[in-house]
Write an enzyme that holds these catalytic residues in place. Structure first.
Site, short mmCIF file in Angstrom:
data_model
loop_
_atom_site.label_atom_id
_atom_site.label_comp_id
_atom_site.label_asym_id
_atom_site.label_seq_id
_atom_site.Cartn_x
_atom_site.Cartn_y
_atom_site.Cartn_z
N ILE A 17 -49.47 68.82 20.94
CA ILE A 17 -49.69 69.92 21.88
C ILE A 17 -49.26 69.55 23.30
O ILE A 17 -48.79 70.40 24.05
CB ILE A 17 -51.18 70.37 21.84
CG1 ILE A 17 -51.37 71.73 22.48
CG2 ILE A 17 -52.11 69.37 22.46
CD1 ILE A 17 -51.14 72.90 21.61
N ASN A 30 -64.96 71.44 24.70
CA ASN A 30 -66.40 71.57 24.41
C ASN A 30 -67.04 72.40 25.52
O ASN A 30 -66.43 72.63 26.57
CB ASN A 30 -67.06 70.20 24.27
CG ASN A 30 -66.80 69.31 25.48
OD1 ASN A 30 -67.23 69.63 26.58
ND2 ASN A 30 -66.07 68.24 25.28
N ASP A 40 -58.33 67.55 23.07
CA ASP A 40 -58.93 67.48 24.40
C ASP A 40 -58.58 66.15 25.09
O ASP A 40 -58.16 66.12 26.26
CB ASP A 40 -60.45 67.62 24.21
CG ASP A 40 -61.18 68.08 25.45
OD1 ASP A 40 -60.52 68.43 26.44
OD2 ASP A 40 -62.43 68.07 25.42
N THR A 128 -60.86 72.53 13.75
CA THR A 128 -60.64 71.93 12.43
C THR A 128 -60.61 70.40 12.46
O THR A 128 -60.31 69.78 11.44
CB THR A 128 -59.35 72.46 11.78
OG1 THR A 128 -58.23 72.12 12.61
CG2 THR A 128 -59.40 73.95 11.59
N TYR A 131 -64.91 69.34 14.94
CA TYR A 131 -65.87 70.41 14.66
C TYR A 131 -65.90 70.84 13.19
O TYR A 131 -66.67 71.72 12.82
CB TYR A 131 -65.62 71.61 15.58
CG TYR A 131 -66.11 71.39 17.00
CD1 TYR A 131 -66.78 70.22 17.36
CD2 TYR A 131 -65.92 72.35 17.99
CE1 TYR A 131 -67.23 70.02 18.67
CE2 TYR A 131 -66.38 72.16 19.29
CZ TYR A 131 -67.03 70.98 19.63
OH TYR A 131 -67.48 70.79 20.91
N1 AR6 Z 1 -51.69 67.92 19.24
C1 AR6 Z 1 -51.92 68.86 18.28
N2 AR6 Z 1 -52.96 68.81 17.43
C2 AR6 Z 1 -53.81 67.76 17.53
C3 AR6 Z 1 -53.66 66.74 18.50
C4 AR6 Z 1 -52.54 66.85 19.38
N3 AR6 Z 1 -52.30 65.93 20.34
N4 AR6 Z 1 -54.67 65.85 18.35
C5 AR6 Z 1 -55.44 66.29 17.32
N5 AR6 Z 1 -54.91 67.44 16.81
P1 AR6 Z 1 -59.95 68.51 17.54
P2 AR6 Z 1 -62.05 70.59 17.43
C6 AR6 Z 1 -55.42 68.30 15.71
O1 AR6 Z 1 -60.94 67.49 17.07
O2 AR6 Z 1 -62.26 70.41 15.98
C7 AR6 Z 1 -63.18 67.05 21.22
O3 AR6 Z 1 -63.93 65.89 21.37
C8 AR6 Z 1 -56.49 67.70 14.80
O4 AR6 Z 1 -55.86 66.92 13.80
O5 AR6 Z 1 -59.07 68.16 18.68
O6 AR6 Z 1 -62.01 71.98 18.01
C9 AR6 Z 1 -63.61 68.16 22.17
O7 AR6 Z 1 -64.08 67.64 23.40
C10 AR6 Z 1 -57.13 68.96 14.24
O8 AR6 Z 1 -56.33 69.51 13.19
O9 AR6 Z 1 -60.71 69.89 17.99
C11 AR6 Z 1 -64.71 68.84 21.42
O10 AR6 Z 1 -65.94 68.19 21.61
C12 AR6 Z 1 -57.06 69.96 15.41
O11 AR6 Z 1 -56.07 69.42 16.29
C13 AR6 Z 1 -64.28 68.71 19.98
O12 AR6 Z 1 -63.43 67.56 19.91
C14 AR6 Z 1 -58.35 70.14 16.18
O13 AR6 Z 1 -59.07 68.93 16.27
C15 AR6 Z 1 -63.47 69.90 19.51
O14 AR6 Z 1 -63.22 69.77 18.14
#
Ligand code: AR6
Length: 184
Positions: A17, A30, A40, A128, A131
Site C-alpha cells: 500500500i 485503530n 498501519d 483481515t 482484526y
Molecule cells: N500493504 C498492503 N497490505 C498489507 C500491508 C501492506 N504494506 N501490510 C499488511 N497488509 P492489518 P486490520 C495486509 O493487520 O486487520 C494494526 O495494528 C495484511 O496481510 O494491517 O484491519 C492497526 O493499528 C492483511 O491482509 O489490518 C490496528 O490495530 C490486511 O493488509 C489493526 O492492526 C490487513 O491487515 C488493524 O487490523
C-alpha cells in the site's frame, strides 16, 4: 484484474500500500489512531512523523476515530498526498455487527474522499489481518460496498484500487469480484 464501474476504473493488484501512486491511500487504523502493525505500521514508517502528529491532533480534538468511520491526514513522505484512516471491526464471530461496520469503514472512506475532491484511492484489505475478519466474507463486503458506491456516484473517481499483500489474497479478491460483477 480490472473492471470499469460507472466510469471508474476498479483495479485489484498485488503490492504494498505504501508504494501506490494515487491521491489517497487508506489505512487500516485503530480507534486511537496510535499506529500499529501491518498496514498501519507500514504507512507510519514510510510516511514519517507528520502523519502521527496529525493523528495526535485528531485524537485531541475528537478522541480518535470510531469503528466504521474515517479521518484524513496528509501523506507525509508517501507518494500519496493523503492518508484516509479508517477503523474496521475486530472479528468477534459475526453477530456483533461486524459486516455492517466493515461496509461502513469502506463507505466512510469513499465519502471522505469524495468530500475532499480526491480522484484516485487505494484500499488494503481492511480488518483481515490483526482484526481476523474472515477473508472471503470481507472481500465480498469490500467489493460490494465499493461497487454500490461507484454505481451511485458515477464518474466521481477516476480509479479505485485494492492493493493485496499476497497472491492468495489477491486470488480471493479476484474470484469475489467476478461473482459480484456477475450478480449485477
Ligand atoms: N500493504 C498492503 N497490505 C498489507 C500491508 C501492506 N504494506 N501490510 C499488511 N497488509 P492489518 P486490520 C495486509 O493487520 O486487520 C494494526 O495494528 C495484511 O496481510 O494491517 O484491519 C492497526 O493499528 C492483511 O491482509 O489490518 C490496528 O490495530 C490486511 O493488509 C489493526 O492492526 C490487513 O491487515 C488493524 O487490523
Amino acid at each position: 484484474m480490472e473492471a470499469i464501474i460507472a466510469g471508474t476504473l476498479l483495479q485489484l493488484l498485488q503490492g504494498d500500500i505504501v508504494d501506490q501512486e494515487v491521491e489517497a491511500v487508506v489505512n487500516a487504523a485503530n480507534t486511537g489512531l496510535w499506529g500499529g502493525s501491518g498496514v498501519d505500521g507500514a504507512i507510519h514508517r514510510a510516511g514519517g512523523p507528520a502523519i502521527a502528529e496529525e493523528c495526535r491532533r485528531i485524537r485531541e480534538e475528537q478522541g480518535g476515530c470510531p469503528v466504521g468511520q474515517a479521518v484524513i491526514t496528509s501523506g507525509g513522505f508517501l507518494k500519496a498526498r493523503y492518508v484516509i484512516h479508517t477503523v474496521g471491526p475486530i472479528w468477534r464471530g459475526g453477530r456483533e455487527g461486524e459486516d455492517e461496520l466493515l461496509a461502513s469503514a469502506y463507505r466512510s472512506s469513499l465519502q471522505l474522499a469524495r468530500e475532499k475532491g480526491i480522484k484516485s484511492l487505494a484500499f488494503p484489505s481492511i480488518s483481515t489481518g490483526a482484526y481476523r475478519f474472515p477473508l472471503e466474507r470481507a472481500a465480498g463486503i469490500a467489493l460490494t460496498t465499493v461497487k454500490d458506491f461507484l454505481t451511485a456516484n458515477p464518474g466521481i473517481f477516476s480509479e479505485v484500487r485494492f492493493v493485496l499483500f499476497s497472491q492468495p489474497v489477491l486470488a480471493v479478491y479476484e474470484k469475489t469480484l467476478a461473482e459480484v460483477l456477475d450478480a449485477g
